[in-house]
Write a protein that holds these residues in place. Structure first.
Motif, PDB file in Angstrom:
ATOM      1  N   THR A 191     -18.338  -7.013  22.143  1.00  0.00           N
ATOM      2  CA  THR A 191     -17.999  -7.976  21.004  1.00  0.00           C
ATOM      3  C   THR A 191     -17.726  -9.320  21.788  1.00  0.00           C
ATOM      4  N   TRP A 192     -18.089 -10.524  21.497  1.00  0.00           N
ATOM      5  CA  TRP A 192     -17.813 -11.627  21.770  1.00  0.00           C
ATOM      6  C   TRP A 192     -16.750 -12.412  20.708  1.00  0.00           C
ATOM      7  N   TYR A 193     -15.645 -12.892  21.368  1.00  0.00           N
ATOM      8  CA  TYR A 193     -14.541 -13.583  20.444  1.00  0.00           C
ATOM      9  C   TYR A 193     -14.676 -14.894  21.104  1.00  0.00           C
ATOM     10  N   ARG A 194     -13.919 -15.669  20.297  1.00  0.00           N
ATOM     11  CA  ARG A 194     -13.656 -17.157  20.689  1.00  0.00           C
ATOM     12  C   ARG A 194     -12.329 -17.911  19.773  1.00  0.00           C
ATOM     13  N   GLN A 195     -11.859 -18.584  20.686  1.00  0.00           N
ATOM     14  CA  GLN A 195     -10.596 -19.233  20.418  1.00  0.00           C
ATOM     15  C   GLN A 195     -10.647 -20.706  20.673  1.00  0.00           C
ATOM     16  N   GLY A 196     -10.658 -21.341  19.222  1.00  0.00           N
ATOM     17  CA  GLY A 196     -10.807 -22.779  19.461  1.00  0.00           C
ATOM     18  C   GLY A 196      -9.290 -23.605  19.589  1.00  0.00           C
ATOM     19  N   PRO A 197      -9.092 -24.801  19.953  1.00  0.00           N
ATOM     20  CA  PRO A 197      -7.890 -25.342  20.066  1.00  0.00           C
ATOM     21  C   PRO A 197      -7.051 -25.187  18.849  1.00  0.00           C
ATOM     22  N   GLY A 198      -5.856 -24.667  18.968  1.00  0.00           N
ATOM     23  CA  GLY A 198      -5.005 -24.564  17.962  1.00  0.00           C
ATOM     24  C   GLY A 198      -5.308 -23.467  16.829  1.00  0.00           C
ATOM     25  N   GLN A 199      -6.296 -22.692  17.109  1.00  0.00           N
ATOM     26  CA  GLN A 199      -6.722 -21.660  16.134  1.00  0.00           C
ATOM     27  C   GLN A 199      -6.564 -20.185  16.911  1.00  0.00           C
ATOM     28  N   GLU A 200      -6.512 -19.275  15.825  1.00  0.00           N
ATOM     29  CA  GLU A 200      -6.539 -17.991  16.391  1.00  0.00           C
ATOM     30  C   GLU A 200      -7.771 -17.428  16.590  1.00  0.00           C
ATOM     31  N   ARG A 201      -7.732 -16.392  17.653  1.00  0.00           N
ATOM     32  CA  ARG A 201      -9.024 -15.792  18.102  1.00  0.00           C
ATOM     33  C   ARG A 201      -9.869 -15.138  17.092  1.00  0.00           C
ATOM     34  N   GLU A 202     -11.023 -15.340  16.969  1.00  0.00           N
ATOM     35  CA  GLU A 202     -11.711 -14.876  15.958  1.00  0.00           C
ATOM     36  C   GLU A 202     -12.940 -14.278  16.529  1.00  0.00           C
ATOM     37  N   LEU A 203     -13.682 -12.913  16.004  1.00  0.00           N
ATOM     38  CA  LEU A 203     -14.509 -12.393  16.104  1.00  0.00           C
ATOM     39  C   LEU A 203     -16.012 -13.477  15.661  1.00  0.00           C
ATOM     40  N   VAL A 204     -16.905 -13.157  16.892  1.00  0.00           N
ATOM     41  CA  VAL A 204     -18.052 -14.071  16.733  1.00  0.00           C
ATOM     42  C   VAL A 204     -19.209 -13.052  16.539  1.00  0.00           C
TER      43      VAL A 204
END
Length: 117
Positions: free
Chosen positions: A35-48
């Protein structure tokens, strides 16, 4: 020792493309859902995007039609092709390996993707 090493991040203009790679070592790659996840500035980690052992895939609604996840078991690598990138795709992208038959789960260190003009 299990290692997941991501690469391919960088700075790209809106509308551009990047291809992320995650090379795994120390595990039997074909047993793992990737799985690829991402975490943007000030955001929670989310599944991509996820690709399971059978190569079935699943995507977040926000990336459907723009991102493609794939895997090459021969070289123990999972890829994320990202097209039509937008500023909201800016994040640190993480690779995750999970064995669905037990609790084993591993993370990479992340690679930064910045979409900006």
């Amino acid at each position: 020792q299990v290692q997941l090493v991501e690469s391919g991040g960088g700075l790209v203009q809106p509308g551009g493309s990047l291809r992320l790679s995650c090379v795994a070592s120390g595990l039997t790659f074909e047993w793992y859902d990737m799985t690829w996840y991402r975490q943007g500035p000030g955001q929670e980690r989310e599944l991509v995007a996820t690709i399971i052992r059978t190569s079935d895939t699943n995507y977040a609604d926000s990336v459907k039609g723009r991102f493609t996840i794939s895997r090459d078991n021969a070289v123990r690598t999972v890829f994320l092709q990202m097209n039509s990138l937008q500023p909201e795709d800016t994040a640190v992208y993480y690779c995750n390996a999970r064995n669905p038959l037990n609790t084993n789960e591993y993370w990479g260190q992340g690679t930064q993707v910045t979409v900006s003009s």
